[in-house]
Design an enzyme around this catalytic site. Structure first.
Site, PDB file in Angstrom:
ATOM      1  N   HIS A  83       6.073   9.500  -1.546  1.00 30.65           N
ATOM      2  CA  HIS A  83       6.195   8.516  -2.620  1.00 30.65           C
ATOM      3  C   HIS A  83       5.253   8.887  -3.759  1.00 30.65           C
ATOM      4  O   HIS A  83       4.096   9.233  -3.533  1.00 30.65           O
ATOM      5  CB  HIS A  83       5.832   7.130  -2.084  1.00 30.65           C
ATOM      6  CG  HIS A  83       6.001   6.039  -3.092  1.00 30.65           C
ATOM      7  ND1 HIS A  83       7.204   5.405  -3.293  1.00 30.65           N
ATOM      8  CD2 HIS A  83       5.134   5.489  -3.961  1.00 30.65           C
ATOM      9  CE1 HIS A  83       7.059   4.496  -4.248  1.00 30.65           C
ATOM     10  NE2 HIS A  83       5.812   4.528  -4.668  1.00 30.65           N
ATOM     11  N   ASP A 162       7.283  -8.305  -2.831  1.00 32.25           N
ATOM     12  CA  ASP A 162       6.812  -7.339  -3.830  1.00 32.25           C
ATOM     13  C   ASP A 162       7.745  -7.314  -5.034  1.00 32.25           C
ATOM     14  O   ASP A 162       7.292  -7.187  -6.181  1.00 32.25           O
ATOM     15  CB  ASP A 162       6.686  -5.942  -3.214  1.00 32.25           C
ATOM     16  CG  ASP A 162       6.341  -4.924  -4.293  1.00 32.25           C
ATOM     17  OD1 ASP A 162       5.243  -5.065  -4.877  1.00 32.25           O
ATOM     18  OD2 ASP A 162       7.154  -4.038  -4.582  1.00 32.25           O
ATOM     19  N   SER A 184       1.328  -3.178  -3.319  1.00 32.75           N
ATOM     20  CA  SER A 184       2.744  -3.112  -3.691  1.00 32.75           C
ATOM     21  C   SER A 184       3.389  -1.868  -3.077  1.00 32.75           C
ATOM     22  O   SER A 184       4.436  -1.933  -2.401  1.00 32.75           O
ATOM     23  CB  SER A 184       2.856  -3.079  -5.225  1.00 32.75           C
ATOM     24  OG  SER A 184       4.120  -2.672  -5.634  1.00 32.75           O
ATOM     25  N   LYS A 188       5.903  -1.581   0.701  1.00 32.56           N
ATOM     26  CA  LYS A 188       7.248  -0.978   0.735  1.00 32.56           C
ATOM     27  C   LYS A 188       7.293   0.227   1.661  1.00 32.56           C
ATOM     28  O   LYS A 188       8.257   0.442   2.396  1.00 32.56           O
ATOM     29  CB  LYS A 188       7.667  -0.548  -0.682  1.00 32.56           C
ATOM     30  CG  LYS A 188       8.045  -1.738  -1.553  1.00 32.56           C
ATOM     31  CD  LYS A 188       8.431  -1.308  -2.944  1.00 32.56           C
ATOM     32  CE  LYS A 188       7.263  -0.774  -3.711  1.00 32.56           C
ATOM     33  NZ  LYS A 188       7.122  -1.200  -5.086  1.00 32.56           N
TER      34      LYS A 188
HETATM   35  N1  URA Z   1       4.719   1.415  -8.096  1.00 32.67           N
HETATM   36  C1  URA Z   1       4.915   0.325  -7.299  1.00 32.67           C
HETATM   37  O1  URA Z   1       5.817   0.328  -6.465  1.00 32.67           O
HETATM   38  N2  URA Z   1       4.114  -0.727  -7.437  1.00 32.67           N
HETATM   39  C2  URA Z   1       3.101  -0.769  -8.340  1.00 32.67           C
HETATM   40  O2  URA Z   1       2.396  -1.747  -8.406  1.00 32.67           O
HETATM   41  C3  URA Z   1       2.916   0.346  -9.167  1.00 32.67           C
HETATM   42  C4  URA Z   1       3.736   1.435  -9.012  1.00 32.67           C
END
Ligand code: URA
Length: 441
Positions: A83, A162, A184, A188
Site C-alpha cells: 500500500h 474510515d 485510516s 483498511k
Molecule cells: N490514505 C488513506 O487511506 N487514509 C489517509 O488518511 C491518508 C491516505
C-alpha cells in the site's frame, strides 16, 4: 454510556481517550447516532492535540471492526499486500503485484480511487477495456489462488467507519494528521486480511509527509499497529518530491508500467528501484529471506519477462483486453497534445509533484470531487527529470487533454511547478529508509 460532548471536551483539553470512549464514538458515528458536526469537532481536537499510541491503536481497531474482515486464512503466511500513502505518477502496483506473485506471494490487493493531486490504482486499471474492478470475495480468493494476484476496488463493507471519517476529514482540513492517517490506512489494511503488508511511505512535495523524519514517524506508527495485530510488516520510505517515472495520468501510466515490465527501463531508474525494492520486501517478509536475496530474485523475475507474463495473466483473468496490453497503437489518443519548452539553459532542479499532479488533474486525468469523471487519455509525459540538463527551447513535457483551454491552464501550472537552475543538483536517493516490524513477544 458516554456523552460525545464530554469526549470532544476531553480531547480539546489534551486528555487521553480510553478505548471505550473511542469505540463509542466510532460505533455511534457508523450507526448514524452521532452527527457530523460533533465528529468534525472531535477530528479538529485530535488534529491539534494528537493521540498517543494506545489511542491510535484503539481507533484503528474500532474502524477495522466497523465492517467486514476478508478471510485469506487459506493462504497462510503467503498472502501479501502493498500500500502506498499516496503519490503522483505512482504506477508501482502494476509492477510490484505480478513480480511478488512470481516470487511466490499470494498478492491480494484492494485499491482505491484518486482524489485531488494523487492518482488511484483502480481508476488507472479502468483504462484497460474490460478490466473488472469488482469481484465477489469468492472470485477474488479463487483468482489469488490460481494466478497468485488480484487487484480489486475496496468494497463498501471494508472499514466503513474510515470511509465516513475520511470524507469528513477531506472537507474539514483534518487529513494530514499522523494518528488519523495511520489509523485510516491500517484499519483498511488489517481488514483486507493479508498476513504480510509492505507500506510505501512517500516523502516530499507530492506526499502527505514532506520530510523524512515525519515520514519515518508515520511509518513507525503504522508498523507498530501492524506488529501488534500479528502482521509481518515493513515500511519503505520513498521519494515523492517529483513524480515517479515519466508519466502522470491513467492510460499513460499503464503504458509506462507495461513498457517497463517488458524490460525497458530507459530513464526509469526511480520506478525500477522503488518497484523492485517493494516487491523484494514482500517476498522477504513472506519467505523469511533477506531483502538483498529477494531483490536479486525480483530483478531476475523482471529481466526474464516472467513478471510481464504474470501481468498479462492477471489482467486478462479480470477481463482486461490483451490487445490493449500488447499493442499501444490501438489506444485512444488525446486530441490536444501540447509540448511545454524550457525558457532557459541549465539543469532541472525542481519538479513539484503536487503541482504536477494538480496540472494533470486540470487536464482531465483526475477528479476534484468524488462525482467528477476522468479522461483516461489525459495526463503529462515528463521529458526531463530533476538533475537532467536542458537547453532553452528543449521540450520539458507533453500535456495530453481533450480541450485546448484546459491545456492553457495546466501549462501555466506546470511551468510554475518546475525550476531550471545553473547548478546540477545532487543525485536523488529513491529509497529514503526502511522500517521493519519485529514480532512482538
Ligand atoms: N490514505 C488513506 O487511506 N487514509 C489517509 O488518511 C491518508 C491516505
Amino acid at each position: 454510556m458516554f456523552s460525545m460532548y464530554d469526549v470532544i471536551a476531553k480531547k480539546r483539553d489534551g486528555g487521553v481517550l480510553s478505548e471505550e470512549e473511542i469505540r463509542f464514538l466510532i460505533d455511534g458515528y457508523t450507526a448514524g447516532d452521532i452527527p457530523d458536526y460533533q465528529i468534525a469537532a472531535w477530528l479538529m481536537a485530535v488534529y491539534l492535540r494528537g493521540m498517543n499510541d494506545a489511542e491510535t491503536a484503539a481507533l484503528t481497531d474500532a474502524m477495522l471492526h466497523s465492517g467486514d474482515i476478508v478471510d485469506l486464512s487459506r493462504f497462510g503466511h503467503l498472502s501479501a499486500d502493498k500500500h502506498s500513502t499516496g503519490g503522483v505518477g505512482d504506477k508501482t502496483t502494476f509492477i510490484v503485484a505480478p513480480l511478488a506473485a512470481v516470487l511466490g506471494c499470494k498478492t491480494a490487493k484492494m485499491s482505491g480511487r484518486g482524489l485531488g493531486h494523487t492518482g488511484g490504482t483502480i481508476d488507472k486499471l479502468e483504462a484497460i477495456p474490460g478490466y473488472r474492478v469488482t469481484l465477489t470475495e469468492a472470485q477474488f480468493r479463487t483468482q489469488v489462488e490460481e494466478i497468485g494476484v488480484s487487484v480489486i476496488g475496496a468494497t463498501g463493507d471494508i472499514a466503513p467507519a474510515d470511509k465516513l471519517l475520511y470524507a469528513l476529514r477531506d472537507v474539514t482540513a483534518t487529513v494530514d494528521s499522523l494518528p488519523l492517517i495511520a489509523s485510516s490506512i491500517m484499519s483498511k489494511k488489517l481488514a483486507a486480511g493479508t498476513a504480510s503488508i509492505v507500506l510505501d511511505v512517500t516523502v516530499g512535495s507530492g506526499a502527505f509527509m514532506k520530510t523524512v523524519s515525519d515520514a519515518r514517524a508515520l511509518a513507525q506508527a503504522m508498523v507498530d499497529i501492524g506488529v501488534h495485530a500479528g502482521k509481518n510488516i515493513t515500511a519503505v520510505l520513498t521519494d515523492m518530491d517529483q513524480p515517479l517515472g515519466r508519466t502522470v495520468g491513467n492510460a499513460l501510466e499503464l503504458e509506462e508500467a507495461i513498457t517497463f515490465l517488458r524490460g525497458d527501463d530507459t530513464g526509469l531508474d526511480d520506478l525500477r528501484e522503488v518497484s523492485l525494492t517493494l516487491a523484494a520486501h514482500m517476498a522477504a517478509n513472506v519467505h523469511g529471506i533477506s531483502p538483498d536475496d529477494a531483490y536479486r530474485q525480483a530483478y531476475d523475475a523482471w529481466r526474464s519477462g516472467a513478471a510481464y507474463e504474470k501481468f498479462v495473466e492477471w489482467i486478462t483473468a479480470q477481463g482486461g483486453d490483451r490487445t490493449w496490453i500488447e499493442d499501444f497503437s490501438t489506444h485512444a489518443a488525446a486530441s490536444v497534445q501540447r509540448t511545454v519548452c524550457a525558457v532557459q539553459d541549465g539543469f532541472l532542479v525542481r519538479a513539484d509533484a503536487e503541482q504536477i499532479g494538480l496540472a494533470a488533474m486540470q487536464l482531465g486525468a483526475g477528479r476534484r470531487t468524488k462525482e467528477d469523471g476522468i479522461d483516461m487519455t489525459a495526463g503529462i509525459r515528463l521529458l526531463r527529470k530533476v538533475g537532467e540538463p536542458v537547453r532553452r527551447g528543449d521540450p520539458l513535457a507533453v500535456l495530453y487533454t481533450a480541450d485546448a483551454h484546459l491545456a492553457d491552464a495546466a501549462e501555466a501550472r506546470f511551468l510554475s511547478a518546475v525550476t531550471i537552475g545553473e547548478v546540477r543538483p545532487a543525485p536523488i536517493s529513491h529509497i529514503l529508509g526502511i522500517v521493519r516490524g519485529e514480532e512482538e513477544t
